[in-house]
Design a protein around this motif. Structure first.
Motif, mmCIF file in Angstrom:
data_model
loop_
_atom_site.group_PDB
_atom_site.id
_atom_site.type_symbol
_atom_site.label_atom_id
_atom_site.label_comp_id
_atom_site.label_asym_id
_atom_site.label_seq_id
_atom_site.Cartn_x
_atom_site.Cartn_y
_atom_site.Cartn_z
ATOM 1 N N ARG A 27 0.832 -1.210 0.000
ATOM 2 C CA ARG A 27 0.000 0.000 0.000
ATOM 3 C C ARG A 27 0.862 1.254 0.000
ATOM 4 O O ARG A 27 0.579 2.204 -0.730
ATOM 5 C CB ARG A 27 -0.928 -0.008 1.212
ATOM 6 N N ALA A 28 1.918 1.290 0.797
ATOM 7 C CA ALA A 28 2.795 2.455 0.842
ATOM 8 C C ALA A 28 3.548 2.626 -0.472
ATOM 9 O O ALA A 28 3.750 3.751 -0.940
ATOM 10 C CB ALA A 28 3.782 2.331 2.004
ATOM 11 N N LYS A 29 3.950 1.527 -1.075
ATOM 12 C CA LYS A 29 4.685 1.583 -2.342
ATOM 13 C C LYS A 29 3.832 2.201 -3.442
ATOM 14 O O LYS A 29 4.326 2.942 -4.286
ATOM 15 C CB LYS A 29 5.119 0.166 -2.733
ATOM 16 N N HIS A 30 2.529 1.925 -3.441
ATOM 17 C CA HIS A 30 1.635 2.413 -4.486
ATOM 18 C C HIS A 30 0.910 3.701 -4.112
ATOM 19 O O HIS A 30 0.046 4.158 -4.850
ATOM 20 C CB HIS A 30 0.626 1.325 -4.853
ATOM 21 N N GLY A 31 1.258 4.290 -2.981
ATOM 22 C CA GLY A 31 0.723 5.593 -2.622
ATOM 23 C C GLY A 31 -0.557 5.587 -1.828
ATOM 24 O O GLY A 31 -1.173 6.630 -1.642
ATOM 25 N N TYR A 32 -1.008 4.441 -1.365
ATOM 26 C CA TYR A 32 -2.214 4.384 -0.547
ATOM 27 C C TYR A 32 -1.841 4.593 0.912
ATOM 28 O O TYR A 32 -0.690 4.441 1.304
ATOM 29 C CB TYR A 32 -2.915 3.029 -0.692
ATOM 30 N N SER A 33 -2.849 4.942 1.717
ATOM 31 C CA SER A 33 -2.568 5.100 3.135
ATOM 32 C C SER A 33 -2.384 3.720 3.765
ATOM 33 O O SER A 33 -2.960 2.734 3.331
ATOM 34 C CB SER A 33 -3.716 5.838 3.826
ATOM 35 N N ILE A 34 -1.556 3.684 4.793
ATOM 36 C CA ILE A 34 -1.314 2.418 5.485
ATOM 37 C C ILE A 34 -2.220 2.333 6.700
ATOM 38 O O ILE A 34 -2.809 3.315 7.128
ATOM 39 C CB ILE A 34 0.167 2.272 5.884
ATOM 40 N N SER A 35 -2.342 1.142 7.277
ATOM 41 C CA SER A 35 -3.218 0.968 8.430
ATOM 42 C C SER A 35 -2.398 0.642 9.669
ATOM 43 O O SER A 35 -1.303 0.102 9.590
ATOM 44 C CB SER A 35 -4.228 -0.144 8.164
ATOM 45 N N ASP A 36 -2.969 0.972 10.821
ATOM 46 C CA ASP A 36 -2.291 0.652 12.072
ATOM 47 C C ASP A 36 -2.742 -0.726 12.559
ATOM 48 O O ASP A 36 -3.374 -1.484 11.830
ATOM 49 C CB ASP A 36 -2.548 1.741 13.120
ATOM 50 N N ASP A 37 -2.435 -1.052 13.794
ATOM 51 C CA ASP A 37 -2.745 -2.379 14.343
ATOM 52 C C ASP A 37 -4.243 -2.681 14.405
ATOM 53 O O ASP A 37 -4.642 -3.832 14.389
ATOM 54 C CB ASP A 37 -2.153 -2.519 15.750
ATOM 55 N N GLY A 39 -6.533 -1.480 12.211
ATOM 56 C CA GLY A 39 -7.158 -1.352 10.910
ATOM 57 C C GLY A 39 -7.527 0.061 10.510
ATOM 58 O O GLY A 39 -8.108 0.270 9.457
ATOM 59 N N ARG A 40 -7.205 1.056 11.332
ATOM 60 C CA ARG A 40 -7.498 2.448 10.982
ATOM 61 C C ARG A 40 -6.438 2.947 10.009
ATOM 62 O O ARG A 40 -5.253 2.668 10.180
ATOM 63 C CB ARG A 40 -7.493 3.325 12.219
ATOM 64 N N ASN A 41 -6.866 3.674 8.995
ATOM 65 C CA ASN A 41 -5.924 4.218 8.028
ATOM 66 C C ASN A 41 -5.182 5.403 8.621
ATOM 67 O O ASN A 41 -5.765 6.270 9.253
ATOM 68 C CB ASN A 41 -6.642 4.650 6.756
ATOM 69 N N ILE A 42 -3.885 5.420 8.410
ATOM 70 C CA ILE A 42 -3.044 6.524 8.861
ATOM 71 C C ILE A 42 -2.188 6.945 7.682
ATOM 72 O O ILE A 42 -2.092 6.261 6.671
ATOM 73 C CB ILE A 42 -2.141 6.113 10.048
ATOM 74 N N GLY A 43 -1.559 8.077 7.813
ATOM 75 C CA GLY A 43 -0.649 8.506 6.748
ATOM 76 C C GLY A 43 -1.334 9.412 5.753
ATOM 77 O O GLY A 43 -1.979 10.382 6.112
#
Length: 98
Positions: A27-37, A39-43
């Motif tokens: 997800r980070a490589k393709h520009g999407y937001s990442i999730s925490d432990d 499942g909430r999106n961060i970044g």
């Protein structure tokens, strides 16, 4: 295969953690937001919303500058209208240049 031992539980935990790490890496490589432990999106936030915010901020700065210039011009016009009529054309031109 023995499903009752501790190695099976540890294998499931290792597979889950690895899958989560790989998922976030992709997800980070393709520009999407990442999730925490949990499942909430961060970044990274929504790109169109960020663009809209940037456009509105720029327009706000432009309009604020325009209002301040109009206030200065209005104050000059008020001075011309309320001051005594003994002003010369040269003084009025100096007020216009401000």
């Amino acid at each position: 295969m023995d499903f009752h031992g501790p190695f099976f539980v540890l294998a499931i935990i290792a597979i889950s953690c690895s899958a989560w790490l790989i998922n976030n890496w992709i997800r980070a490589k393709h520009g999407y937001s990442i999730s925490d432990d949990w499942g909430r999106n961060i970044g990274k936030a929504d790109a169109p919303a960020n663009r809209q915010l940037e456009l509105l901020t720029n327009e706000n700065e432009r309009l604020t500058g325009m209002v301040s210039r109009l206030e200065q011009r209005l104050s000059v016009l008020e001075r011309i209208a309320t001051d005594p009529a003994t002003r010369t054309a040269h003084e009025i031109e100096q007020l216009r240049d401000r």
